[in-house]
Design a protein around this motif. Structure first.
Motif, PDB file in Angstrom:
ATOM      1  N   ASN A 163       0.807  -1.220   0.000  1.00  0.00           N
ATOM      2  CA  ASN A 163       0.000   0.000   0.000  1.00  0.00           C
ATOM      3  C   ASN A 163       0.842   1.274   0.000  1.00  0.00           C
ATOM      4  O   ASN A 163       0.321   2.363  -0.243  1.00  0.00           O
ATOM      5  N   ILE A 164       2.140   1.153   0.262  1.00  0.00           N
ATOM      6  CA  ILE A 164       3.022   2.322   0.161  1.00  0.00           C
ATOM      7  C   ILE A 164       2.984   2.868  -1.255  1.00  0.00           C
ATOM      8  O   ILE A 164       2.992   4.082  -1.482  1.00  0.00           O
ATOM      9  N   TRP A 165       2.915   1.950  -2.229  1.00  0.00           N
ATOM     10  CA  TRP A 165       2.895   2.358  -3.636  1.00  0.00           C
ATOM     11  C   TRP A 165       1.473   2.519  -4.168  1.00  0.00           C
ATOM     12  O   TRP A 165       1.220   3.359  -5.023  1.00  0.00           O
ATOM     13  N   ILE A 166       0.525   1.742  -3.653  1.00  0.00           N
ATOM     14  CA  ILE A 166      -0.857   1.850  -4.127  1.00  0.00           C
ATOM     15  C   ILE A 166      -1.542   3.078  -3.541  1.00  0.00           C
ATOM     16  O   ILE A 166      -2.268   3.801  -4.217  1.00  0.00           O
ATOM     17  N   GLY A 167      -1.351   3.292  -2.255  1.00  0.00           N
ATOM     18  CA  GLY A 167      -1.949   4.446  -1.585  1.00  0.00           C
ATOM     19  C   GLY A 167      -3.457   4.347  -1.442  1.00  0.00           C
ATOM     20  O   GLY A 167      -4.165   5.360  -1.540  1.00  0.00           O
ATOM     21  N   SER A 168      -3.977   3.139  -1.208  1.00  0.00           N
ATOM     22  CA  SER A 168      -5.420   2.943  -1.075  1.00  0.00           C
ATOM     23  C   SER A 168      -5.871   3.218   0.356  1.00  0.00           C
ATOM     24  O   SER A 168      -5.373   2.612   1.304  1.00  0.00           O
ATOM     25  N   SER A 169      -6.848   4.119   0.504  1.00  0.00           N
ATOM     26  CA  SER A 169      -7.368   4.430   1.841  1.00  0.00           C
ATOM     27  C   SER A 169      -8.147   3.247   2.410  1.00  0.00           C
ATOM     28  O   SER A 169      -8.162   3.024   3.624  1.00  0.00           O
ATOM     29  N   ALA A 170      -8.784   2.460   1.540  1.00  0.00           N
ATOM     30  CA  ALA A 170      -9.546   1.302   1.994  1.00  0.00           C
ATOM     31  C   ALA A 170      -8.613   0.231   2.564  1.00  0.00           C
ATOM     32  O   ALA A 170      -8.897  -0.363   3.612  1.00  0.00           O
ATOM     33  N   ILE A 171      -7.502  -0.004   1.865  1.00  0.00           N
ATOM     34  CA  ILE A 171      -6.520  -0.978   2.355  1.00  0.00           C
ATOM     35  C   ILE A 171      -5.919  -0.491   3.666  1.00  0.00           C
ATOM     36  O   ILE A 171      -5.741  -1.260   4.606  1.00  0.00           O
ATOM     37  N   GLN A 172      -5.618   0.803   3.740  1.00  0.00           N
ATOM     38  CA  GLN A 172      -5.039   1.363   4.950  1.00  0.00           C
ATOM     39  C   GLN A 172      -5.976   1.211   6.142  1.00  0.00           C
ATOM     40  O   GLN A 172      -5.557   0.886   7.247  1.00  0.00           O
ATOM     41  N   PHE A 173      -7.269   1.436   5.907  1.00  0.00           N
ATOM     42  CA  PHE A 173      -8.256   1.289   6.977  1.00  0.00           C
ATOM     43  C   PHE A 173      -8.331  -0.161   7.449  1.00  0.00           C
ATOM     44  O   PHE A 173      -8.343  -0.435   8.652  1.00  0.00           O
ATOM     45  N   ALA A 174      -8.364  -1.093   6.479  1.00  0.00           N
ATOM     46  CA  ALA A 174      -8.434  -2.516   6.822  1.00  0.00           C
ATOM     47  C   ALA A 174      -7.184  -2.956   7.584  1.00  0.00           C
ATOM     48  O   ALA A 174      -7.275  -3.693   8.574  1.00  0.00           O
ATOM     49  N   VAL A 175      -6.020  -2.485   7.148  1.00  0.00           N
ATOM     50  CA  VAL A 175      -4.763  -2.821   7.823  1.00  0.00           C
ATOM     51  C   VAL A 175      -4.771  -2.282   9.248  1.00  0.00           C
ATOM     52  O   VAL A 175      -4.327  -2.960  10.190  1.00  0.00           O
ATOM     53  N   SER A 176      -5.293  -1.071   9.427  1.00  0.00           N
ATOM     54  CA  SER A 176      -5.326  -0.456  10.758  1.00  0.00           C
ATOM     55  C   SER A 176      -6.219  -1.230  11.711  1.00  0.00           C
ATOM     56  O   SER A 176      -5.852  -1.473  12.867  1.00  0.00           O
ATOM     57  N   VAL A 177      -7.394  -1.621  11.233  1.00  0.00           N
ATOM     58  CA  VAL A 177      -8.323  -2.375  12.078  1.00  0.00           C
ATOM     59  C   VAL A 177      -7.752  -3.733  12.434  1.00  0.00           C
ATOM     60  O   VAL A 177      -7.720  -4.131  13.611  1.00  0.00           O
ATOM     61  N   LEU A 178      -7.300  -4.457  11.417  1.00  0.00           N
ATOM     62  CA  LEU A 178      -6.747  -5.791  11.651  1.00  0.00           C
ATOM     63  C   LEU A 178      -5.467  -5.716  12.489  1.00  0.00           C
ATOM     64  O   LEU A 178      -5.239  -6.554  13.367  1.00  0.00           O
ATOM     65  N   GLY A 179      -4.638  -4.715  12.210  1.00  0.00           N
ATOM     66  CA  GLY A 179      -3.400  -4.560  12.960  1.00  0.00           C
ATOM     67  C   GLY A 179      -3.660  -4.315  14.433  1.00  0.00           C
ATOM     68  O   GLY A 179      -2.985  -4.886  15.299  1.00  0.00           O
ATOM     69  N   LEU A 180      -4.642  -3.489  14.731  1.00  0.00           N
ATOM     70  CA  LEU A 180      -4.987  -3.205  16.120  1.00  0.00           C
ATOM     71  C   LEU A 180      -5.438  -4.474  16.835  1.00  0.00           C
ATOM     72  O   LEU A 180      -5.025  -4.749  17.974  1.00  0.00           O
ATOM     73  N   LEU A 181      -6.274  -5.266  16.166  1.00  0.00           N
ATOM     74  CA  LEU A 181      -6.765  -6.512  16.760  1.00  0.00           C
ATOM     75  C   LEU A 181      -5.636  -7.533  16.932  1.00  0.00           C
ATOM     76  O   LEU A 181      -5.558  -8.210  17.968  1.00  0.00           O
ATOM     77  N   ILE A 182      -4.766  -7.633  15.936  1.00  0.00           N
ATOM     78  CA  ILE A 182      -3.675  -8.605  15.992  1.00  0.00           C
ATOM     79  C   ILE A 182      -2.702  -8.275  17.120  1.00  0.00           C
ATOM     80  O   ILE A 182      -2.307  -9.150  17.897  1.00  0.00           O
ATOM     81  N   PHE A 183      -2.333  -7.007  17.249  1.00  0.00           N
ATOM     82  CA  PHE A 183      -1.374  -6.649  18.299  1.00  0.00           C
ATOM     83  C   PHE A 183      -2.006  -6.658  19.684  1.00  0.00           C
ATOM     84  O   PHE A 183      -1.297  -6.872  20.678  1.00  0.00           O
ATOM     85  N   ALA A 184      -3.317  -6.480  19.744  1.00  0.00           N
ATOM     86  CA  ALA A 184      -3.998  -6.653  21.027  1.00  0.00           C
ATOM     87  C   ALA A 184      -3.933  -8.118  21.442  1.00  0.00           C
ATOM     88  O   ALA A 184      -3.633  -8.437  22.604  1.00  0.00           O
ATOM     89  N   GLY A 185      -4.177  -9.019  20.482  1.00  0.00           N
ATOM     90  CA  GLY A 185      -4.084 -10.446  20.764  1.00  0.00           C
ATOM     91  C   GLY A 185      -2.666 -10.856  21.115  1.00  0.00           C
ATOM     92  O   GLY A 185      -2.440 -11.661  22.026  1.00  0.00           O
ATOM     93  N   LEU A 186      -1.685 -10.292  20.413  1.00  0.00           N
ATOM     94  CA  LEU A 186      -0.288 -10.620  20.685  1.00  0.00           C
ATOM     95  C   LEU A 186       0.152 -10.163  22.072  1.00  0.00           C
ATOM     96  O   LEU A 186       1.005 -10.796  22.695  1.00  0.00           O
ATOM     97  N   THR A 187      -0.441  -9.074  22.559  1.00  0.00           N
ATOM     98  CA  THR A 187      -0.084  -8.589  23.889  1.00  0.00           C
ATOM     99  C   THR A 187      -0.424  -9.634  24.950  1.00  0.00           C
ATOM    100  O   THR A 187       0.401  -9.962  25.820  1.00  0.00           O
TER     101      THR A 187
END
Length: 240
Positions: A163-187
């Motif tokens: 997404n650094i090269w694509i620059g999609s806001s939809a992908i960024q939003f999905a990554v942010s949501v999933l990333g937050l959940l994944i790192f919460a689980g990893l904690t």
């Protein structure tokens, strides 16, 4: 968790008490190392982020790619080299890595307001403390989460790079949501893993290993906290 409970019930008197005290000291050291690393990251990010000349030198030049990807290279190299490093050397590498991470996120002080950064930090701290406490105290075995969370982590890293090269806001939003959940689980997962690893190794008197284990545990928790903060900032941060 089963290993911990078995050793507690099988232990006799002073041995059981020694295990408990050793575990408390180990976890305390782990969180202390993590807190120091967070302080280093915060100081570096604040100093650089409030210096327009330094920000321009880093993020307005090709140097930004080095700053962006160097932490990822360092953390993988650190994991591969940890067995060949002394505990003291590993700790110095950890401090250096924390400073490098401070450089890589320093731009947030030029993008978001100080109030929103502080609010997001304290929100992350509360969430992190709750998740880590649950991971430490729960009797539920979280080891089965490992593979799932690792696959999710690899997925968001790949998606973020693309997404650094694509620059999609939809992908960024999905990554942010999933990333937050994944790192919460990893904690929660990492907290329980650090606890169980100590119990499994303490009986062998592996002093050098335990010292390195505290550093690697601190690194895991540090990365979980920092990534939760960065993903949460995208939702809570108010731009300048």
């Amino acid at each position: 968790m089963a290993q911990y409970e078995t050793m507690r019930t099988a232990g006799v008197g002073a041995r059981s008490a020694a295990i408990d005290e050793g575990l408390k000291a180990h976890m305390s050291k782990t969180y202390s190392l993590m807190s120091i690393a967070m302080a280093i990251t915060g100081i570096v990010a604040f100093v650089v982020g409030n210096n327009e000349a330094m920000l321009a030198a880093i993020f307005a030049t090709p140097l930004k790619w080095v700053v962006m990807f160097a932490p990822l290279v360092v953390v993988f190299a650190f994991g591969a080299m940890i067995n060949r490093l002394s505990a003291g050397a590993a700790q110095l590498v950890f401090w250096g890595f924390a400073g490098l991470m401070g450089l890589s996120i320093s731009y947030i002080f030029a993008v978001y307001t100080g109030i929103s950064i502080a609010t997001t930090f304290f929100t992350t701290a509360i969430a992190f403390a709750g998740l880590s406490l649950w991971g430490y105290t729960t009797k539920k075995d979280l080891s089965g989460w490992g593979t799932f969370l690792l696959m999710g982590l690899i997925g968001i890293i790949v998606a973020s790079v693309i997404n650094i090269w694509i620059g999609s806001s939809a992908i960024q939003f999905a990554v942010s949501v999933l990333g937050l959940l994944i790192f919460a689980g990893l904690t929660a997962y990492d907290t329980q893993r650090i606890k169980n690893d100590y119990i499994q190794m303490a009986q062998h008197g592996a002093t050098e290993w335990l010292a390195k284990s505290a550093i690697m545990g601190a690194l895991s928790l540090y990365l979980n906290f920092l990534n939760m903060f960065m993903f949460l900032l995208q939702f809570m941060g108010s731009q300048e």
